[in-house]
Enzyme design. Structure first.
Site, PDB file in Angstrom:
ATOM      1  N   ALA A  68       0.866  -1.178   0.000  1.00  0.00           N
ATOM      2  CA  ALA A  68       0.000   0.000   0.000  1.00  0.00           C
ATOM      3  C   ALA A  68       0.903   1.229   0.000  1.00  0.00           C
ATOM      4  CB  ALA A  68      -0.878  -0.010   1.247  1.00  0.00           C
ATOM      5  N   GLY A 113       0.724  -5.010   0.839  1.00  0.00           N
ATOM      6  CA  GLY A 113      -0.418  -5.091  -0.081  1.00  0.00           C
ATOM      7  C   GLY A 113      -0.075  -5.789  -1.396  1.00  0.00           C
ATOM      8  N   GLU A 116      -0.332  -9.361  -0.669  1.00  0.00           N
ATOM      9  CA  GLU A 116      -1.767  -9.616  -0.473  1.00  0.00           C
ATOM     10  C   GLU A 116      -2.500  -9.689  -1.816  1.00  0.00           C
ATOM     11  OE1 GLU A 116      -1.857  -6.298   2.435  1.00  0.00           O
ATOM     12  OE2 GLU A 116      -2.969  -7.697   3.685  1.00  0.00           O
ATOM     13  N   GLU A 136       4.441  -5.146   7.458  1.00  0.00           N
ATOM     14  CA  GLU A 136       3.640  -4.101   8.105  1.00  0.00           C
ATOM     15  C   GLU A 136       4.042  -3.829   9.550  1.00  0.00           C
ATOM     16  OE1 GLU A 136       2.466  -6.309   5.975  1.00  0.00           O
ATOM     17  OE2 GLU A 136       0.946  -5.404   4.682  1.00  0.00           O
TER      18      GLU A 136
HETATM   19  N1  CAA Z   1       4.587   3.215  -0.526  1.00  0.00           N
HETATM   20  C1  CAA Z   1       4.982   4.403  -1.027  1.00  0.00           C
HETATM   21  N2  CAA Z   1       6.156   4.573  -1.678  1.00  0.00           N
HETATM   22  C2  CAA Z   1       6.940   3.482  -1.820  1.00  0.00           C
HETATM   23  C3  CAA Z   1       6.578   2.217  -1.312  1.00  0.00           C
HETATM   24  C4  CAA Z   1       5.336   2.105  -0.638  1.00  0.00           C
HETATM   25  N3  CAA Z   1       4.878   0.939  -0.157  1.00  0.00           N
HETATM   26  N4  CAA Z   1       7.573   1.345  -1.602  1.00  0.00           N
HETATM   27  C5  CAA Z   1       8.502   2.046  -2.271  1.00  0.00           C
HETATM   28  N5  CAA Z   1       8.133   3.323  -2.412  1.00  0.00           N
HETATM   29  C6  CAA Z   1       8.853   4.411  -3.070  1.00  0.00           C
HETATM   30  C7  CAA Z   1      10.007   4.907  -2.221  1.00  0.00           C
HETATM   31  O1  CAA Z   1       9.560   5.846  -1.235  1.00  0.00           O
HETATM   32  C8  CAA Z   1      10.885   5.531  -3.275  1.00  0.00           C
HETATM   33  O2  CAA Z   1      10.327   6.777  -3.620  1.00  0.00           O
HETATM   34  P1  CAA Z   1      11.316   8.076  -3.842  1.00  0.00           P
HETATM   35  O3  CAA Z   1      12.180   7.677  -5.020  1.00  0.00           O
HETATM   36  O4  CAA Z   1      10.345   9.173  -4.150  1.00  0.00           O
HETATM   37  O5  CAA Z   1      12.089   8.233  -2.561  1.00  0.00           O
HETATM   38  C9  CAA Z   1      10.681   4.607  -4.477  1.00  0.00           C
HETATM   39  O6  CAA Z   1       9.453   3.925  -4.269  1.00  0.00           O
HETATM   40  C10 CAA Z   1      11.780   3.563  -4.629  1.00  0.00           C
HETATM   41  O7  CAA Z   1      11.878   2.865  -3.401  1.00  0.00           O
HETATM   42  P2  CAA Z   1      13.243   2.744  -2.554  1.00  0.00           P
HETATM   43  O8  CAA Z   1      14.135   3.886  -2.853  1.00  0.00           O
HETATM   44  O9  CAA Z   1      12.867   2.476  -1.137  1.00  0.00           O
HETATM   45  O10 CAA Z   1      13.856   1.413  -3.239  1.00  0.00           O
HETATM   46  P3  CAA Z   1      14.867   0.379  -2.572  1.00  0.00           P
HETATM   47  O11 CAA Z   1      15.324  -0.503  -3.682  1.00  0.00           O
HETATM   48  O12 CAA Z   1      15.890   1.069  -1.730  1.00  0.00           O
HETATM   49  O13 CAA Z   1      13.949  -0.486  -1.568  1.00  0.00           O
HETATM   50  C11 CAA Z   1      11.988  -1.734  -0.929  1.00  0.00           C
HETATM   51  C12 CAA Z   1      12.928  -1.313  -2.083  1.00  0.00           C
HETATM   52  C13 CAA Z   1      12.739  -2.698   0.014  1.00  0.00           C
HETATM   53  C14 CAA Z   1      10.823  -2.466  -1.569  1.00  0.00           C
HETATM   54  C15 CAA Z   1      11.535  -0.466  -0.144  1.00  0.00           C
HETATM   55  O14 CAA Z   1      11.029   0.468  -1.080  1.00  0.00           O
HETATM   56  C16 CAA Z   1      10.465  -0.734   0.875  1.00  0.00           C
HETATM   57  O15 CAA Z   1      10.742  -1.248   1.955  1.00  0.00           O
HETATM   58  N6  CAA Z   1       9.196  -0.352   0.558  1.00  0.00           N
HETATM   59  C17 CAA Z   1       8.108  -0.443   1.484  1.00  0.00           C
HETATM   60  C18 CAA Z   1       7.639  -1.858   1.671  1.00  0.00           C
HETATM   61  C19 CAA Z   1       6.518  -1.905   2.682  1.00  0.00           C
HETATM   62  O16 CAA Z   1       6.679  -1.603   3.850  1.00  0.00           O
HETATM   63  N7  CAA Z   1       5.322  -2.334   2.209  1.00  0.00           N
HETATM   64  C20 CAA Z   1       4.174  -2.454   3.058  1.00  0.00           C
HETATM   65  C21 CAA Z   1       3.346  -1.202   2.962  1.00  0.00           C
HETATM   66  S1  CAA Z   1       2.047  -1.193   4.169  1.00  0.00           S
HETATM   67  C22 CAA Z   1       0.811  -2.126   3.523  1.00  0.00           C
HETATM   68  O17 CAA Z   1       0.920  -2.689   2.440  1.00  0.00           O
HETATM   69  C23 CAA Z   1      -0.435  -2.177   4.385  1.00  0.00           C
HETATM   70  C24 CAA Z   1      -1.468  -3.109   3.943  1.00  0.00           C
HETATM   71  O18 CAA Z   1      -1.391  -4.303   4.154  1.00  0.00           O
HETATM   72  C25 CAA Z   1      -2.674  -2.617   3.347  1.00  0.00           C
END
Ligand code: CAA
Length: 258
Positions: A68, A113, A116, A136
């Site tokens: 998400a 998500g 999911e 999460e």
């Molecule tokens: N939401 C919003 N933006 C996201 C994102 C997310 N879930 N995942 C990645 N991005 C964005 C980053 O903020 C970044 O944006 P900017 O270039 O503007 O800074 C861009 O995508 C590239 O990401 P990274 O620079 O972080 O890339 P990386 O290769 O260093 O890392 C990753 C990759 C490990 C996937 C890392 O991006 C990450 O940990 N992302 C989040 C994963 C996460 O926590 N997902 C769960 C979300 S909560 C959820 O899903 C709730 C639910 O069940 C409904």
């Protein structure tokens, strides 16, 4: 076929629709626009008689869907959090209950998500660089789009506890070993998904859609309600504010337990 802004939805050979989540610069994170368009494309899949099956994948080399959209999540409170969770659950249920077969081609990160979404599809084919996880808890949150339920159904309670409580990430080969994916692609995952769907589409379509309903009927619905309630209540904790702020500020979260 309708045109969309945040997804591509195209009819390919053999009456298979290909739905690509298309925000590669944000690793295809699911914001409300993507969710709305995903929902519309699933309705279109059901209603368009030329579409006999669906493949869902992510744009770019790096991600299926990284979860998400954390920027959007960071503004939630208990009420809007529970509502968002229920909305996501409803859309993912429409995928799981789709009367036509749906295959996820998981081509990179499938986190939160994203995992999911993949789990809501009937069958999953992973590319060799796929990474699965429900991270999460690292945000002071729990999965909210059915992950606590579908992961448990797919891999059992022991592994579900391990993954959801640690937020650990696993690669495609381990996902295959524990039954989270059906196959790791050896070559072109989209072609392999089309071949698999080609086999299914030669069978009786009414039988295929009834088989989907029958398999889905083997699981109850109560847990989804509980998940949405808990997801909403967590949106009002200090830990959630800290977890999402830390991600957006690119630093480690310091949780206080409240
Ligand atoms: N939401 C919003 N933006 C996201 C994102 C997310 N879930 N995942 C990645 N991005 C964005 C980053 O903020 C970044 O944006 P900017 O270039 O503007 O800074 C861009 O995508 C590239 O990401 P990274 O620079 O972080 O890339 P990386 O290769 O260093 O890392 C990753 C990759 C490990 C996937 C890392 O991006 C990450 O940990 N992302 C989040 C994963 C996460 O926590 N997902 C769960 C979300 S909560 C959820 O899903 C709730 C639910 O069940 C409904």
């Amino acid at each position: 076929m309708s045109s969309y802004q945040t997804i591509n939805y195209e009819l390919q050979d053999n009456n298979i629709a290909l739905l690509t989540i298309n925000r590669p610069d944000k690793l295809n994170a699911l914001n409300s626009d993507v969710l709305n368009e995903l929902s519309a494309a699933i309705s279109e899949t059901e209603s368009n008689e030329s579409v006999k099956a669906l493949i869902i994948t992510g744009a770019g080399e790096k991600a299926f869907v990284a979860g998400a959209d954390i920027k959007e999540l960071s503004n939630l409170d208990a009420e809007t959090g529970e509502k968002l969770s229920m909305r996501g659950q409803e859309i993912f249920a429409s995928i799981e209950n789709c009367s036509k077969p749906v295959v996820a081609v998981v081509n990179g990160y499938a986190l939160g998500g994203g995992a999911e979404l993949a789990m809501a599809c009937h069958i999953r084919i992973a590319t060799s660089n796929a990474v699965f996880g429900l991270p999460e808890v690292s945000l002071g949150l729990i999965p909210g789009y059915g992950g606590t339920q579908r992961l448990t159904h797919l891999v059992g309670k022991a592994k579900a506890f391990e993954f959801v409580l640690t937020g650990k990430q696993i690669k495609a080969d381990e996902a295959l070993r524990i039954g989270l994916v059906n196959k790791v692609s050896e070559n072109n995952a989209i072609d392999e998904a089309k071949d698999l769907l080609g086999i299914i589409m030669k069978k009786g379509p009414v039988a295929v859609s009834k088989a989907i309903s029958a398999i889905n009927a083997s699981f109850g619905d109560d847990g989804y309600k509980k998940e949405a309630e808990l997801f909403g209540s967590l949106c009002e904790t200090e830990d959630f504010r800290e977890g999402t702020s830390a991600f957006l500020e690119k630093r480690k979260a310091e949780f206080k337990g409240r």
